[in-house]
Design an enzyme around this catalytic site. Sequence first.
Site, PDB file in Angstrom:
ATOM      1  N   ASN A 210      -8.035 -18.740   0.864  1.00 44.09           N
ATOM      2  CA  ASN A 210      -7.329 -18.401  -0.384  1.00 44.09           C
ATOM      3  C   ASN A 210      -6.781 -19.666  -1.022  1.00 44.09           C
ATOM      4  O   ASN A 210      -6.936 -20.764  -0.497  1.00 44.09           O
ATOM      5  CB  ASN A 210      -6.227 -17.364  -0.112  1.00 44.09           C
ATOM      6  CG  ASN A 210      -5.225 -17.890   0.887  1.00 44.09           C
ATOM      7  OD1 ASN A 210      -4.537 -18.870   0.644  1.00 44.09           O
ATOM      8  ND2 ASN A 210      -5.153 -17.246   2.043  1.00 44.09           N
ATOM      9  N   ASP A 279      -5.670 -11.632   5.727  1.00 49.03           N
ATOM     10  CA  ASP A 279      -5.395 -10.347   6.378  1.00 49.03           C
ATOM     11  C   ASP A 279      -6.558  -9.897   7.249  1.00 49.03           C
ATOM     12  O   ASP A 279      -6.382  -9.147   8.200  1.00 49.03           O
ATOM     13  CB  ASP A 279      -5.111  -9.279   5.309  1.00 49.03           C
ATOM     14  CG  ASP A 279      -3.774  -9.535   4.618  1.00 49.03           C
ATOM     15  OD1 ASP A 279      -2.846  -9.994   5.318  1.00 49.03           O
ATOM     16  OD2 ASP A 279      -3.670  -9.315   3.401  1.00 49.03           O
ATOM     17  N   ASP A 306      -0.623  -9.483  12.479  1.00 48.57           N
ATOM     18  CA  ASP A 306       0.445  -9.732  11.516  1.00 48.57           C
ATOM     19  C   ASP A 306       1.490 -10.623  12.200  1.00 48.57           C
ATOM     20  O   ASP A 306       2.297 -10.151  13.001  1.00 48.57           O
ATOM     21  CB  ASP A 306       1.055  -8.391  11.077  1.00 48.57           C
ATOM     22  CG  ASP A 306       2.146  -8.593  10.028  1.00 48.57           C
ATOM     23  OD1 ASP A 306       2.600  -9.748   9.829  1.00 48.57           O
ATOM     24  OD2 ASP A 306       2.533  -7.591   9.403  1.00 48.57           O
ATOM     25  N   ILE A 307       1.445 -11.897  11.889  1.00 47.64           N
ATOM     26  CA  ILE A 307       2.307 -12.862  12.584  1.00 47.64           C
ATOM     27  C   ILE A 307       3.770 -12.540  12.327  1.00 47.64           C
ATOM     28  O   ILE A 307       4.583 -12.439  13.246  1.00 47.64           O
ATOM     29  CB  ILE A 307       1.974 -14.303  12.117  1.00 47.64           C
ATOM     30  CG1 ILE A 307       0.482 -14.579  12.311  1.00 47.64           C
ATOM     31  CG2 ILE A 307       2.828 -15.312  12.876  1.00 47.64           C
ATOM     32  CD1 ILE A 307      -0.002 -15.864  11.660  1.00 47.64           C
ATOM     33  N   PHE A 323       7.617 -13.952   3.174  1.00 52.20           N
ATOM     34  CA  PHE A 323       7.302 -14.160   1.759  1.00 52.20           C
ATOM     35  C   PHE A 323       6.485 -12.969   1.270  1.00 52.20           C
ATOM     36  O   PHE A 323       5.737 -12.368   2.029  1.00 52.20           O
ATOM     37  CB  PHE A 323       6.478 -15.440   1.576  1.00 52.20           C
ATOM     38  CG  PHE A 323       7.324 -16.654   1.322  1.00 52.20           C
ATOM     39  CD1 PHE A 323       7.445 -17.184   0.052  1.00 52.20           C
ATOM     40  CD2 PHE A 323       8.018 -17.253   2.365  1.00 52.20           C
ATOM     41  CE1 PHE A 323       8.239 -18.294  -0.187  1.00 52.20           C
ATOM     42  CE2 PHE A 323       8.808 -18.372   2.130  1.00 52.20           C
ATOM     43  CZ  PHE A 323       8.916 -18.891   0.852  1.00 52.20           C
ATOM     44  N   LYS A 337       8.648  -4.292   1.994  1.00 51.84           N
ATOM     45  CA  LYS A 337       8.257  -5.193   3.084  1.00 51.84           C
ATOM     46  C   LYS A 337       9.449  -5.583   3.946  1.00 51.84           C
ATOM     47  O   LYS A 337       9.358  -5.650   5.166  1.00 51.84           O
ATOM     48  CB  LYS A 337       7.606  -6.451   2.478  1.00 51.84           C
ATOM     49  CG  LYS A 337       6.567  -7.063   3.362  1.00 51.84           C
ATOM     50  CD  LYS A 337       5.720  -8.064   2.603  1.00 51.84           C
ATOM     51  CE  LYS A 337       4.743  -7.374   1.655  1.00 51.84           C
ATOM     52  NZ  LYS A 337       3.951  -8.328   0.895  1.00 51.84           N
TER      53      LYS A 337
HETATM   54  O1  C5P Z   1       2.182  -7.891   4.178  1.00 57.50           O
HETATM   55  P1  C5P Z   1       1.935  -9.192   3.502  1.00 57.50           P
HETATM   56  O2  C5P Z   1       0.697  -9.896   3.989  1.00 57.50           O
HETATM   57  O3  C5P Z   1       1.972  -9.137   2.003  1.00 57.50           O
HETATM   58  O4  C5P Z   1       3.193 -10.081   3.920  1.00 57.50           O
HETATM   59  C1  C5P Z   1       3.299 -11.420   3.520  1.00 57.50           C
HETATM   60  C2  C5P Z   1       4.148 -12.104   4.521  1.00 57.50           C
HETATM   61  O5  C5P Z   1       3.627 -11.889   5.816  1.00 57.50           O
HETATM   62  C3  C5P Z   1       4.184 -13.624   4.373  1.00 57.50           C
HETATM   63  O6  C5P Z   1       5.435 -14.063   4.819  1.00 57.50           O
HETATM   64  C4  C5P Z   1       3.071 -14.070   5.313  1.00 57.50           C
HETATM   65  O7  C5P Z   1       3.287 -15.399   5.769  1.00 57.50           O
HETATM   66  C5  C5P Z   1       3.178 -13.079   6.408  1.00 57.50           C
HETATM   67  N1  C5P Z   1       1.914 -12.729   7.091  1.00 57.50           N
HETATM   68  C6  C5P Z   1       1.755 -13.061   8.423  1.00 57.50           C
HETATM   69  N2  C5P Z   1       0.608 -12.686   9.076  1.00 57.50           N
HETATM   70  C7  C5P Z   1      -0.353 -12.015   8.441  1.00 57.50           C
HETATM   71  C8  C5P Z   1      -0.209 -11.666   7.084  1.00 57.50           C
HETATM   72  C9  C5P Z   1       0.948 -12.052   6.428  1.00 57.50           C
HETATM   73  O8  C5P Z   1       2.630 -13.703   8.992  1.00 57.50           O
HETATM   74  N3  C5P Z   1      -1.450 -11.675   9.091  1.00 57.50           N
END
Ligand code: C5P
Length: 405
Positions: A210, A279, A306-307, A323, A337
């Site tokens: 991205n 994602d 999802d970290i 974020f 969120k």
């Molecule tokens: O749910 P969404 O992807 O919109 O959330 C965005 C937030 O989640 C950001 O802080 C991003 O760094 C974190 N994130 C993450 N791991 C993922 C996807 C998003 O830590 N796989």
Amino acid sequence: MAGLEHRRVLIGVSAGIAAYKTPDLVRRLREVGAEVRVVMTAGAMEFVKPLTFQAVSGQPVRTTLLDPDAEAGMGHIELARWAEAVLIAPASADLLARLAHGLADDLLTTLCLATDAPLMVAPAMNRLMWAHPATRANCGLLAERGVLIVGPDEGDQACGESGAGRMLEPLALVQRLGGLFAEPVLSGLRLLITAGPTREAVDPVRYISNRSSGKMGFAIASAARAAGADVTLVAGPVNLETPTGVDRVDVETAAEMHAAVMSRADTSDIFIACAAVADYRVASVPDQKIKKSAERLSLELERNPDILGDVASLTRAPFTVGFAAETENLEAHAEDKLQRKGLDMIIANLVGRPGTGFDADDNLLWVRWPTGSRSLGPAAKTVLASALVALIAERYHERFSGGDS
Ligand code: C5P
């Protein structure tokens, strides 16, 4: 913002083509509330006119030591006392040599000897001049004496070569100066932050990614370090200099970022998920390059971990900040969120508009925590980073000193 309001900053300009960027630096400093005076060397005036600096600083520009009007009142000593910080940008090889040897053969070098304010230099020169043992030795001497050497960056040079020698960009310099005045609000705390995009392989030569530049996360890491935190920055593939004093762990995929974060999260006090993590990843990556034969090609994708969610649900979760980059309904999505992932704070920005968000220098943020919210900007990401660090520190201390949650 940036700890620079009402701070008195003396900008020294020496001879280098990078001097064309210094008026913008002065403008940016004034934008964050600093008072700026400019001193130019004789060589600098070959590149930019004093009138330019007079216009952007709103103050007369000093160029000579033996100026009868100014020196009637010991002008150079007054200016040396006035400054709360001195930044020389650009600092040429010659200027560094003169400083290293304590010369006082013009106004700028004399001021540097006569001030007790912190001195920061932003070198800019041809890569071979920067690498020359004489310049190395001069910088070594200056660093030993406590002069802060910021940069140079690597990249294309005015002389047509490429390498180390580019002056740091004005916004990065504003942030470095802001760091000199930052309150140590995160002193003694360990802060873990992710930044940049991730890259998910499609085949051995292609990937899905991205537009994230990593600028916001790097700026926060730098501001947090300036505020006294012990910072670990887990970075996806970006083309940015590691902020001074920050530990950097480079990763490529979301899975690698997840592993790098999870192995450090429970020993961190604060976690900021600034990365634009992919994602999805390709479910099965072939060993060979995909051939262009079929008319249509489908890729099967599977969810990445999802970290942020995984850190927030740890039993001993750090203060967790996420974020939200949205193209619509910013506040509603961010609110959702914050609650769904059980975060301590969410920082939301609208992306997809020119000039802010991904890959831009400026941003406009809306910050929400369980008991309040605040808008920040529009402003440079480096400026917002300092404001965010101050806000995170405020919320962190309130939460852990038994205040509201
Ligand atoms: O749910 P969404 O992807 O919109 O959330 C965005 C937030 O989640 C950001 O802080 C991003 O760094 C974190 N994130 C993450 N791991 C993922 C996807 C998003 O830590 N796989």
